[in-house]
Design an enzyme around this catalytic site. Structure first.
Site, PDB file in Angstrom:
ATOM      1  N   GLN A 317       1.760  33.117  23.172  1.00  0.00           N
ATOM      2  CA  GLN A 317       0.616  33.019  22.259  1.00  0.00           C
ATOM      3  C   GLN A 317      -0.052  31.653  22.423  1.00  0.00           C
ATOM      4  OE1 GLN A 317       2.928  33.658  18.587  1.00  0.00           O
ATOM      5  NE2 GLN A 317       2.058  31.744  17.796  1.00  0.00           N
ATOM      6  N   GLY A 344      -1.955   5.950   9.321  1.00  0.00           N
ATOM      7  CA  GLY A 344      -0.742   5.727   8.555  1.00  0.00           C
ATOM      8  C   GLY A 344      -0.169   4.349   8.832  1.00  0.00           C
ATOM      9  N   ASP A 382      -9.201  12.740   7.723  1.00  0.00           N
ATOM     10  CA  ASP A 382      -8.817  11.651   6.817  1.00  0.00           C
ATOM     11  C   ASP A 382      -8.433  10.448   7.665  1.00  0.00           C
ATOM     12  OD1 ASP A 382      -6.076  10.385   5.309  1.00  0.00           O
ATOM     13  OD2 ASP A 382      -7.875  10.605   4.091  1.00  0.00           O
ATOM     14  N   ASP A 384      -6.602   6.916   7.729  1.00  0.00           N
ATOM     15  CA  ASP A 384      -5.613   6.128   6.991  1.00  0.00           C
ATOM     16  C   ASP A 384      -5.374   4.814   7.730  1.00  0.00           C
ATOM     17  OD1 ASP A 384      -2.438   7.013   5.441  1.00  0.00           O
ATOM     18  OD2 ASP A 384      -3.408   5.082   5.677  1.00  0.00           O
ATOM     19  N   GLU A 386      -4.412   1.089   7.523  1.00  0.00           N
ATOM     20  CA  GLU A 386      -3.694   0.164   6.645  1.00  0.00           C
ATOM     21  C   GLU A 386      -3.535  -1.194   7.340  1.00  0.00           C
ATOM     22  OE1 GLU A 386      -0.138   1.979   5.002  1.00  0.00           O
ATOM     23  OE2 GLU A 386      -1.090   3.950   4.987  1.00  0.00           O
ATOM     24  N   MET A 452      -3.879   4.558  -2.725  1.00  0.00           N
ATOM     25  CA  MET A 452      -2.417   4.568  -2.598  1.00  0.00           C
ATOM     26  C   MET A 452      -1.764   3.741  -3.711  1.00  0.00           C
ATOM     27  SD  MET A 452      -1.931   4.552   1.552  1.00  0.00           S
ATOM     28  CE  MET A 452      -3.017   3.165   1.894  1.00  0.00           C
ATOM     29  N   TYR A 454       0.952   3.397  -5.210  1.00  0.00           N
ATOM     30  CA  TYR A 454       2.407   3.402  -5.179  1.00  0.00           C
ATOM     31  C   TYR A 454       2.845   2.315  -4.200  1.00  0.00           C
ATOM     32  CZ  TYR A 454       0.784   6.780  -1.639  1.00  0.00           C
ATOM     33  OH  TYR A 454       0.088   7.412  -0.640  1.00  0.00           O
ATOM     34  N   ASP A 455       4.147   2.077  -4.118  1.00  0.00           N
ATOM     35  CA  ASP A 455       4.692   1.028  -3.239  1.00  0.00           C
ATOM     36  C   ASP A 455       4.189  -0.364  -3.611  1.00  0.00           C
ATOM     37  OD1 ASP A 455       4.736   3.006  -0.162  1.00  0.00           O
ATOM     38  OD2 ASP A 455       6.126   2.900  -1.837  1.00  0.00           O
ATOM     39  N   TRP A 592       2.238  11.798  -1.924  1.00  0.00           N
ATOM     40  CA  TRP A 592       3.017  11.606  -0.703  1.00  0.00           C
ATOM     41  C   TRP A 592       4.480  11.893  -1.034  1.00  0.00           C
ATOM     42  CZ3 TRP A 592       1.901  10.535   4.317  1.00  0.00           C
ATOM     43  CH2 TRP A 592       2.990  10.230   5.142  1.00  0.00           C
TER      44      TRP A 592
END
Length: 612
Positions: A317, A344, A382, A384, A386, A452, A454-455, A592
């Site tokens: 396939q 990321g 998207d 990302d 950083e 983001m 968090y962290d 996340w």
């Protein structure tokens, strides 16, 4: 495959100054007489029911420089300040005093500055003094500001215009005019109670409010909002401002050690409760977007019992792997849109080189996302990075305009019918990562930002102090001012990002320390607590039983079990954060990532119910 968790690690310290449009100022409830050389004006900029955000603007109206300033006022007994920025705030009973920092005490003639705070209670100050004299921040003694006008109604919408009308505000001395606000920005000032707004984009969502001004120039509270969508524009690429985005990250490496597959989104019940999936990650190499993991992305063969539709892949396939499973998931849940996320924490280093030619970079990404083999799987991209013009795993010096330039290039390449989003920093400290790039300017080309939130804190500070990694608000003893969700969202709004383009971030994991004897936050530690895949981090589905929450701080749960201390979100704290996001008129929330949740999707359910 190496586990790549998005994290911010230790961020830059500092405070933040948040400036809002003049139209949002609310006059003092108890006007005072004029000061001889300076004024102080109070603004209640946000109110989320359980708390509020307030700001004072100090202006030097004299002819000589001020060397220092001190603003004092009374709050009702039920009102307290929980965090502040750009001033040292203390109280004695109900009397509160804010004094300048070492770096912002001097004010030249005509100059002004703003400091602010978050609090609980009614938040109405009285008896203000500035450097011992009375304050006069623009209120007129004996003259109250006007009331809020009625919520506008929208009629006669076309491709490029809409007619608005509203009921009049009231004022003790008469209303002079009205400001019409589109998505929070003033677009017109009119004397009547109607306005036709023109120059709009077809098939686009807008939000309108109205604010009255009296003959003394005082503005009253903003009216309720009306949502409007212009006609035309073809297919809607996704939820507009009137809808709540519920987005989760799905990681391509999760199919290995975590044994988490697209089918789990179906069996957990999560697929029915989300609107979007960010597929993480594609890489950025050599100035281009590239495949992150070819085997997981489009080559891995799934057996019938592993497949979303119960049909096994065949050897010949054209498409297998996660991409094919996402295609099957979208067929079963047509409301879901999938966005391919690039970068990321680990792969952000490639953005600096790619941004030397933004147009070529954007075209390479468009060509990859729209590859005929899987073009129907993805609804946009998207980014990302950083972080632009700041440091993450590596440092970038592309300049403050890099973010805006990138988003403009990608909007041009992907056009109006594809989603173009970005995951961005939540560092609200003065001179921190939000200040490093033009997120306000970039927002014009962005469907939304995944903030983001968090962290903020973790065991990279191995000796502590222990602190929640995702605080909603500041709290007494927080290790770093500006490191909380409320201040990040407020700062982005102040920089011109519409609330509807901001999504609140939730971590489906906890961060923890070991060697801790103190139950409450602020304890010392000896290092990171043990985790399944990485020291100092663990999934919610493990922590809920391994170390149950036994306290909350700043809207986030924490747990002390043995010598370990963890912070993480539970269904209860997630639900509360969703209520806050709604009160802030945010576009929704994201998290996340899926595999940290329980088998029956407890946290996804909390996001879904909390945003309804």
């Amino acid at each position: 495959m190496r586990f790549r968790l998005r994290s911010r690690h230790k961020l830059t310290a500092g405070l933040t100054t948040l400036l809002l449009p003049l139209a949002s100022l609310v006059a003092l409830a108890t006007p005072a007489t004029a000061a001889s050389s300076a004024t102080a004006t109070y603004t209640k900029t946000q109110d989320w029911g359980a708390g509020f955000e307030g700001k004072w603007t100090v202006k030097n109206t004299g002819t000589t420089a001020l060397d220092s300033w001190s603003v004092a006022w009374d709050f009702p007994a039920d009102t307290r300040i929980t965090s502040s920025w750009d001033a040292d705030v203390t109280n004695s009973g109900t009397r509160w005093t804010a004094k300048n920092k070492a770096w912002n005490g001097t004010l030249a003639p005509g100059a002004s500055l703003t400091f602010g705070f978050n609090g609980t209670g009614t938040g109405a100050p009285a008896n203000c003094t500035l450097n011992g004299a009375s304050c006069d921040g623009g209120s007129v003694p004996g003259d109250n500001p006007p009331s809020a006008p009625g919520t506008p109604t929208a009629t006669d919408a076309t491709d490029t215009s809409v007619k608005l009308s509203w009921s009049a505000a009231t004022d003790d001395n008469g209303v002079k005019n009205y400001d019409v606000l589109r998505d929070g920005t003033k677009v017109a000032t009119v004397t009547g109670t109607s306005h036709t707004d023109t120059g709009l984009t077809k098939g686009t969502d807008y939000s309108y409010t109205v604010q009255a001004r009296d003959s003394a120039g005082q503005t009253g509270p903003v009216s309720g909002a009306v949502k409007v969508r212009t006609t035309g524009g073809g297919t809607d690429p996704g939820p507009g401002p009137g809808d709540q985005v519920k987005l989760g990250y799905f990681t391509n490496w999760g199919v290995y050690g975590r044994n988490y597959h697209v089918k789990n989104l179906d069996t957990s019940g999560s697929a029915a409760k989300i609107t979007h999936i960010n597929y993480a990650f594609g890489n950025v190499q050599g100035g281009k977007c590239t495949i992150g993991d070819a085997y997981a992305d489009y080559d891995k063969a799934y057996t019938a019992d592993q497949s979303v539709d119960g049909k096994a892949d065949t050897w010949d396939q054209p498409l297998r792997g996660n991409f094919n499973q996402l295609r099957k998931l979208k067929a079963k849940y047509p409301h879901i849109k999938v966005i391919w996320s690039f970068g990321g924490w680990t792969w952000s280093g490639g953005f600096t080189d790619a941004m030397k030619n933004p147009a070529a970079f954007a075209k390479s990404c468009h060509d990859l996302v729209e590859d005929p083999r899987w073009a129907d799987v993805f609804d946009g991209i998207d980014l990302d990075w950083e972080y632009p013009n700041a440091c993450g795993l590596s440092c970038d010096t592309s300049g403050p305009a890099a973010m805006r330039t990138m988003m403009q290039a990608f909007r041009t390449a992907f056009g109006p019918d594809n989603l173009v989003t970005a995951a961005i920093t939540a560092d609200a400290s003065a001179g921190g990562k939000i200040d490093a790039a033009d997120y306000g300017g970039a927002a014009a080309y962005t469907d939304w930002y995944n903030v983001m939130t968090y962290d903020f804190f973790g065991a990279w500070a191995k000796n502590g102090p222990t602190a929640p990694h995702s605080p909603l608000t500041s709290y007494a003893g927080i290790p770093q001012q500006g490191f909380n969700s409320a201040e990040a969202i407020a700062k982005l709004k102040a920089k011109g990002v519409p609330a509807k383009k901001l999504l609140l971030g939730i971590g489906f994991y906890g961060r923890g320390w070991t060697g801790v004897t103190q139950k409450e936050p602020g304890g010392t530690a000896t290092g990171p607590a043990a985790g399944t895949y990485e020291a100092g981090i663990e999934d919610y589905k493990v922590l809920k039983s391994k170390c149950p929450a036994n306290g909350t701080v700043a809207g986030t749960a924490y747990a002390h079990c043995g010598s370990d201390w963890w912070s993480y979100d539970t269904p209860a704290t997630v639900n509360s954060k969703m209520g806050w996001a709604k009160n802030q008129s945010l576009g929704g929330a994201f998290f996340w990532e899926f595999s940290g949740d329980t088998a029956d999707g407890e946290l996804v359910s909390a996001i879904d119910s909390g945003l309804k």
